[in-house]
Design a protein around this motif. Structure first.
Motif, PDB file in Angstrom:
ATOM      1  N   PHE A  53     -18.589  -3.088   0.298  1.00 20.44           N
ATOM      2  CA  PHE A  53     -17.696  -2.349  -0.604  1.00 20.44           C
ATOM      3  C   PHE A  53     -17.484  -0.961   0.001  1.00 20.44           C
ATOM      4  O   PHE A  53     -18.437  -0.202   0.165  1.00 20.44           O
ATOM      5  CB  PHE A  53     -18.315  -2.233  -1.996  1.00 20.44           C
ATOM      6  CG  PHE A  53     -17.444  -1.455  -2.940  1.00 20.44           C
ATOM      7  CD1 PHE A  53     -16.365  -2.057  -3.563  1.00 20.44           C
ATOM      8  CD2 PHE A  53     -17.688  -0.114  -3.187  1.00 20.44           C
ATOM      9  CE1 PHE A  53     -15.545  -1.335  -4.426  1.00 20.44           C
ATOM     10  CE2 PHE A  53     -16.877   0.614  -4.045  1.00 20.44           C
ATOM     11  CZ  PHE A  53     -15.810  -0.001  -4.662  1.00 20.44           C
ATOM     12  N   VAL A  54     -16.245  -0.646   0.334  1.00 24.38           N
ATOM     13  CA  VAL A  54     -15.950   0.627   1.011  1.00 24.38           C
ATOM     14  C   VAL A  54     -15.623   1.716  -0.012  1.00 24.38           C
ATOM     15  O   VAL A  54     -16.072   2.844   0.101  1.00 24.38           O
ATOM     16  CB  VAL A  54     -14.787   0.450   2.025  1.00 24.38           C
ATOM     17  CG1 VAL A  54     -14.509   1.763   2.757  1.00 24.38           C
ATOM     18  CG2 VAL A  54     -15.104  -0.652   3.020  1.00 24.38           C
ATOM     19  N   GLY A  55     -14.824   1.378  -1.021  1.00 26.01           N
ATOM     20  CA  GLY A  55     -14.472   2.355  -2.057  1.00 26.01           C
ATOM     21  C   GLY A  55     -13.070   2.909  -1.877  1.00 26.01           C
ATOM     22  O   GLY A  55     -12.218   2.262  -1.270  1.00 26.01           O
ATOM     23  N   GLU A  56     -12.846   4.113  -2.395  1.00 31.74           N
ATOM     24  CA  GLU A  56     -11.503   4.707  -2.399  1.00 31.74           C
ATOM     25  C   GLU A  56     -11.139   5.183  -0.984  1.00 31.74           C
ATOM     26  O   GLU A  56     -11.880   5.940  -0.369  1.00 31.74           O
ATOM     27  CB  GLU A  56     -11.458   5.904  -3.349  1.00 31.74           C
ATOM     28  CG  GLU A  56     -11.837   5.583  -4.784  1.00 31.74           C
ATOM     29  CD  GLU A  56     -10.822   4.694  -5.499  1.00 31.74           C
ATOM     30  OE1 GLU A  56      -9.620   4.840  -5.226  1.00 31.74           O
ATOM     31  OE2 GLU A  56     -11.247   3.856  -6.308  1.00 31.74           O
ATOM     32  N   VAL A  57      -9.987   4.742  -0.526  1.00 34.78           N
ATOM     33  CA  VAL A  57      -9.580   5.011   0.854  1.00 34.78           C
ATOM     34  C   VAL A  57      -8.143   5.539   0.849  1.00 34.78           C
ATOM     35  O   VAL A  57      -7.268   4.971   0.194  1.00 34.78           O
ATOM     36  CB  VAL A  57      -9.641   3.698   1.678  1.00 34.78           C
ATOM     37  CG1 VAL A  57      -9.112   3.905   3.080  1.00 34.78           C
ATOM     38  CG2 VAL A  57     -11.062   3.154   1.702  1.00 34.78           C
ATOM     39  N   ALA A  58      -7.913   6.628   1.591  1.00 32.67           N
ATOM     40  CA  ALA A  58      -6.548   7.149   1.723  1.00 32.67           C
ATOM     41  C   ALA A  58      -5.781   6.281   2.718  1.00 32.67           C
ATOM     42  O   ALA A  58      -6.364   5.759   3.675  1.00 32.67           O
ATOM     43  CB  ALA A  58      -6.593   8.594   2.205  1.00 32.67           C
ATOM     44  N   ALA A  59      -4.472   6.142   2.496  1.00 33.07           N
ATOM     45  CA  ALA A  59      -3.655   5.224   3.309  1.00 33.07           C
ATOM     46  C   ALA A  59      -3.845   5.412   4.819  1.00 33.07           C
ATOM     47  O   ALA A  59      -3.998   4.409   5.537  1.00 33.07           O
ATOM     48  CB  ALA A  59      -2.190   5.360   2.914  1.00 33.07           C
ATOM     49  N   LEU A  75       0.841  -1.188   0.000  1.00 25.86           N
ATOM     50  CA  LEU A  75       0.000   0.000   0.000  1.00 25.86           C
ATOM     51  C   LEU A  75       0.882   1.245   0.000  1.00 25.86           C
ATOM     52  O   LEU A  75       1.812   1.365   0.773  1.00 25.86           O
ATOM     53  CB  LEU A  75      -0.905  -0.002   1.231  1.00 25.86           C
ATOM     54  CG  LEU A  75      -1.858  -1.191   1.296  1.00 25.86           C
ATOM     55  CD1 LEU A  75      -2.569  -1.232   2.636  1.00 25.86           C
ATOM     56  CD2 LEU A  75      -2.877  -1.106   0.183  1.00 25.86           C
ATOM     57  N   ASP A  76       0.579   2.200  -0.869  1.00 21.60           N
ATOM     58  CA  ASP A  76       1.373   3.422  -0.894  1.00 21.60           C
ATOM     59  C   ASP A  76       0.531   4.580  -0.367  1.00 21.60           C
ATOM     60  O   ASP A  76      -0.507   4.393   0.237  1.00 21.60           O
ATOM     61  CB  ASP A  76       1.906   3.676  -2.316  1.00 21.60           C
ATOM     62  CG  ASP A  76       0.766   3.806  -3.321  1.00 21.60           C
ATOM     63  OD1 ASP A  76       0.988   3.551  -4.501  1.00 21.60           O
ATOM     64  OD2 ASP A  76      -0.360   4.167  -2.903  1.00 21.60           O
ATOM     65  N   ASP A  77       0.966   5.809  -0.624  1.00 22.50           N
ATOM     66  CA  ASP A  77       0.292   6.968  -0.046  1.00 22.50           C
ATOM     67  C   ASP A  77      -0.982   7.349  -0.779  1.00 22.50           C
ATOM     68  O   ASP A  77      -1.799   8.092  -0.264  1.00 22.50           O
ATOM     69  CB  ASP A  77       1.245   8.173  -0.061  1.00 22.50           C
ATOM     70  CG  ASP A  77       2.339   7.982   0.970  1.00 22.50           C
ATOM     71  OD1 ASP A  77       2.128   7.165   1.877  1.00 22.50           O
ATOM     72  OD2 ASP A  77       3.383   8.634   0.855  1.00 22.50           O
ATOM     73  N   SER A  78      -1.156   6.853  -2.020  1.00 19.67           N
ATOM     74  CA  SER A  78      -2.328   7.269  -2.776  1.00 19.67           C
ATOM     75  C   SER A  78      -3.553   6.462  -2.319  1.00 19.67           C
ATOM     76  O   SER A  78      -3.437   5.545  -1.519  1.00 19.67           O
ATOM     77  CB  SER A  78      -2.069   7.055  -4.261  1.00 19.67           C
ATOM     78  OG  SER A  78      -1.751   5.709  -4.467  1.00 19.67           O
TER      79      SER A  78
END
Ligand code: 3AM
Length: 184
Positions: A52-58, A4-7
């Motif tokens: 389904f959670v979706g787009e998540v920041a690190a 997992l990266d910062d995006s």
């Protein structure tokens, strides 16, 4: 936690089949009468989505891991007994129409805990299923499915990478469900 990266990453809670169940799912998929434009889901991608959670920041991933780790549901078994065609997402799924109470409890509690952390999901009800084929524009003539049982002993937080021709899923974290004898 891996890779997992910062995006932002696309995440969902799901159950991943064991090897024997994966074979049963592949058998069910192999019997589908599909037109050429349809795409069978690769067997490594079989899963049963819980939320389904979706787009998540690190930095937010940890709160999802805490939610996963806080679940106290017993293991359960599901019987998948039929194919269903879902016209809106244009998919054919293997479906289980009987929902075991521990699965309903896990689904409800996950969604309550996610809502408490401001993850409000657009999920109206639990429909246990495994997607077998996508891009199915018209309902195929579906035969009876050879039913199979899936014993669910754990669930995962999954990452979905949709940049390729097929989504690539990786397990971020896994939690065991409780043995019936150690029910909280
Ligand atoms: O388990 P299935 O195959 O039904 O369709 C996506 C897949 O579901 C669903 O999440 C699972 C893992 O990708 N999904 C994708 N985008 C979604 C969205 N915006 C979604 N579910 C709800 N809302």
């Amino acid at each position: 936690m891996t890779g997992l990266d910062d995006s932002k990453v696309r995440l969902f809670f799901a159950v991943v089949p064991d090897a024997a169940t994966r074979e049963r799912i592949a058998d069910a998929a192999a019997s589908l009468p599909l037109e050429s434009e349809a795409r069978l889901v690769p067997r490594n991608n079989y899963h049963m989505t819980l939320a389904f959670v979706g787009e998540v920041a690190a930095p937010q991933i940890q709160s999802l891991q805490q939610i996963g780790g806080a679940q106290r549901t017993t293991a359960f078994a599901l019987r998948f007994e039929s194919y269903e065609y879902w016209p809106k997402p244009e998919v054919v799924v293997a479906a289980s129409r009987t929902i075991p109470p521990p699965m309903e409890q896990l689904w409800q509690q996950l969604h309550r805990d996610l809502a408490e952390q401001q993850w409000v999901l657009d999920a109206k009800r639990l429909r246990p299923h495994v997607t077998l084929a996508r891009k199915v524009p018209q309902a195929p003539v579906l035969q009876a499915m050879s039913s199979f049982e899936w014993l669910v002993r754990d669930f995962c937080l999954m990452r979905s990478d949709t940049s390729g021709p097929q989504p690539a899923y990786t397990v971020v974290d896994t939690w065991s469900l409780l043995d019936n004898r150690e029910k909280a």
